[in-house]
Write a protein that holds these residues in place. Structure first.
Motif, PDB file in Angstrom:
ATOM      1  N   PRO A  11      80.598  79.434 120.096  1.00 44.35           N
ATOM      2  CA  PRO A  11      81.516  78.405 120.588  1.00 44.35           C
ATOM      3  C   PRO A  11      81.435  77.110 119.786  1.00 44.35           C
ATOM      4  O   PRO A  11      80.438  76.844 119.100  1.00 44.35           O
ATOM      5  CB  PRO A  11      81.054  78.176 122.032  1.00 44.35           C
ATOM      6  N   VAL A  41      80.478  77.767 127.209  1.00 45.41           N
ATOM      7  CA  VAL A  41      81.594  78.571 127.712  1.00 45.41           C
ATOM      8  C   VAL A  41      81.898  78.175 129.158  1.00 45.41           C
ATOM      9  O   VAL A  41      83.060  78.022 129.541  1.00 45.41           O
ATOM     10  CB  VAL A  41      81.271  80.077 127.610  1.00 45.41           C
ATOM     11  N   THR A  70      78.540  85.441 125.930  1.00 47.14           N
ATOM     12  CA  THR A  70      78.447  84.870 124.583  1.00 47.14           C
ATOM     13  C   THR A  70      78.822  85.877 123.499  1.00 47.14           C
ATOM     14  O   THR A  70      79.380  85.496 122.483  1.00 47.14           O
ATOM     15  CB  THR A  70      77.027  84.356 124.268  1.00 47.14           C
ATOM     16  N   ILE A  83      81.725  85.162 132.384  1.00 50.08           N
ATOM     17  CA  ILE A  83      81.512  84.459 131.120  1.00 50.08           C
ATOM     18  C   ILE A  83      80.439  85.198 130.318  1.00 50.08           C
ATOM     19  O   ILE A  83      79.612  85.919 130.876  1.00 50.08           O
ATOM     20  CB  ILE A  83      81.143  82.976 131.327  1.00 50.08           C
TER      21      ILE A  83
END
Length: 254
Positions: free
Chosen positions: A209, A225, A202, A200
């Motif tokens: 998000p 996430v 950003t 995961i």
């Protein structure tokens, strides 16, 4: 316990409150992050962050958008920085057919040279791929990228492309788009990715998000996430955090 495998904390968007942004990430449970240095300007600022914070690691490489600016000595520069104990990958490198800033043939050459360096020094690579799925897979195969593996950053391709990347030993990383209502394909792909290949990220300050879409992204939003990934996988957020952190630690050799 969360690991943001792709962030740009040295971006100008954070110049006024970088310390606060980093503290918010720690408060959100982010224990480690990889900052990406991708051109002549961001490689030095990435190294500054790596030196200043114990929990920030670095990746260095030449972004396809900036491929045309790469000079002969830059590959040697990247190689020398990879000797630093906290530089964990070469990236982000790849192909970008969306922004028409570097000719395709220049992008291909710069990508191939960096994969060659990665194989030489046995370092994983972080791949940026925008609108270039077929050529990315072709070059990764031809350059034997399976020997080092790495990350398909902010994966946006089909399940068919995902399988080709997984077959070459790559991990697939997902960010803000998996929280978007209409992002059907990345959600479907994430649901199928084996847990031991899932990461995961950003990509902050970009790809923010939901529910903050349209605003500046922060590395602390990797928690959102993780929540979305957990829902798609049918597991707890804690399990997603634990598994993706373990995957990142193993991949980066931390």
């Amino acid at each position: 316990m969360l690991f943001d495998t792709h962030t740009h904390l040295d971006a100008a968007e954070f110049d006024n409150d970088r310390e606060e942004v980093i503290q918010r990430a720690l408060d959100a449970g982010v224990t480690r992050m990889v900052n990406i240095g991708f051109n002549r300007e961001t490689i030095p600022t990435t190294m500054e962050l790596v030196e200043k914070y114990d929990f920030i690691y670095g990746a260095v490489g030449w972004h396809p958008v900036d491929a045309i600016t790469m000079k002969d000595g830059d590959l040697e520069w990247i190689a020398s920085l990879c000797e630093h104990e906290k530089v964990v990958a070469i990236g982000e490198i790849g192909l970008d057919y969306h922004w028409d800033t570097s000719p395709k043939e220049v992008q291909h050459t710069v990508l191939r040279r960096q994969i060659g360096l990665a194989r030489e020094i046995k370092m994983p690579i972080i791949i940026h791929n925008r609108d270039a799925h077929e050529d990315i897979v072709k070059i990764l195969r031809e350059e034997k990228a399976h020997e080092v593996g790495g990350i398909m950053h902010s994966f946006s391709g089909s399940w068919e492309t995902a399988q080709m990347c997984l077959d070459m030993g790559f991990h697939l990383s997902f960010g803000g788009p998996i929280t978007f209502k209409n992002a059907k394909q990345p959600k479907e792909v994430l649901a199928k990715v084996p847990m031991d290949r899932l990461l995961i990220e950003t990509d902050s300050p970009y790809l923010t998000p939901h529910p903050y879409r349209g605003k500046r992204n922060e590395t602390g939003h990797v928690a959102l996430v993780a929540e979305a990934a957990a829902a798609l996988k049918g597991v707890s957020v804690e399990e997603i955090g634990e598994i993706t952190t373990r995957n990142a630690l193993e991949l980066f050799g931390i």
